[in-house]
Design a protein around this motif. Sequence first.
Motif: not given
Length: 66
Positions: A1-26
Amino acid sequence: MGFGVFFLLFGVVLYFDSVLLGFGNILFLTGLTFIIGFKRTAHFFFQRQKFRGSLFFLGGVSLVLC
């Protein structure tokens, strides 16, 4: 779950990178399922009072993944 939150936040920081957001959601949903179990996760998302919020959340996850 921690990795998911990390990837979601990192995806937002990188201007809503869809790959990172999708990986974070999963990873977030998978981590939640591993922590509290499949039955309790399904019960949490499909309660009558929370159905609209769950619909928007799962719709957003599917929109990011598409």
